[in-house]
Design a protein around this motif. Structure first.
Motif, PDB file in Angstrom:
ATOM      1  N   SER A   1       0.828  -1.214   0.000  1.00 27.71           N
ATOM      2  CA  SER A   1       0.000   0.000   0.000  1.00 27.71           C
ATOM      3  C   SER A   1       0.863   1.266   0.000  1.00 27.71           C
ATOM      4  O   SER A   1       0.555   2.225  -0.709  1.00 27.71           O
TER       5      SER A   1
ATOM      6  N   GLU B   1      -5.053   3.839  -1.005  1.00 23.78           N
ATOM      7  CA  GLU B   1      -3.785   3.261  -0.566  1.00 23.78           C
ATOM      8  C   GLU B   1      -3.162   4.054   0.585  1.00 23.78           C
ATOM      9  O   GLU B   1      -2.545   3.478   1.477  1.00 23.78           O
TER      10      GLU B   1
ATOM     11  N   LYS C   1      -5.086   2.865   3.603  1.00 24.80           N
ATOM     12  CA  LYS C   1      -4.652   1.523   4.006  1.00 24.80           C
ATOM     13  C   LYS C   1      -3.311   1.571   4.730  1.00 24.80           C
ATOM     14  O   LYS C   1      -3.119   0.879   5.732  1.00 24.80           O
TER      15      LYS C   1
END
Length: 119
Positions: A44, A74, A77
């Protein structure tokens, strides 16, 4: 700041972020669980800059928006995995804090870019 200057600076910033995430991930425990999280955070954290670079070379506004949406996801995350690492006390917060702050700042930037595209 012009859009091209902003884009170039953000590309460099996201590349540095990827490097910082990789460096941090090498400090994670070599347990099965540590390896899983190392893989997740590395994927990520490096995806943010790669997708932003792709966004800047997109062929349409829609393609640009899709890539920015991926950057936003991302970044989020990566922040999640950093929070997990913190809560497990796997690393000193002095190591994770700056990277988590950058993850949150990048998330805010990409969220703002995405919202401005929808206007």
């Amino acid at each position: 700041m012009e859009n091209k200057d902003f884009a170039k600076k953000l590309e460099l910033r996201t590349k540095k972020f990827a490097i910082d995430v990789i460096k941090l991930s090498t400090s994670l425990p070599s347990t099965v669980e540590g390896k899983v999280i190392r893989n997740q955070i590395t994927k990520s954290g490096t995806s943010v800059g790669a997708n932003y670079r792709e966004a800047n070379r997109s062929r349409s506004k829609m393609d640009f928006g899709n890539k920015i949406s991926i950057c936003e996801s991302e970044s989020s995350k990566t922040g999640y995995w950093l929070e997990i690492i913190d809560e497990l006390n796997w690393l000193d917060k002095g190591n994770t804090g700056p990277v988590l702050n950058e993850s949150n700042e990048l998330l805010a930037i990409f969220t703002s870019i995405g919202k401005n595209l929808k206007k």
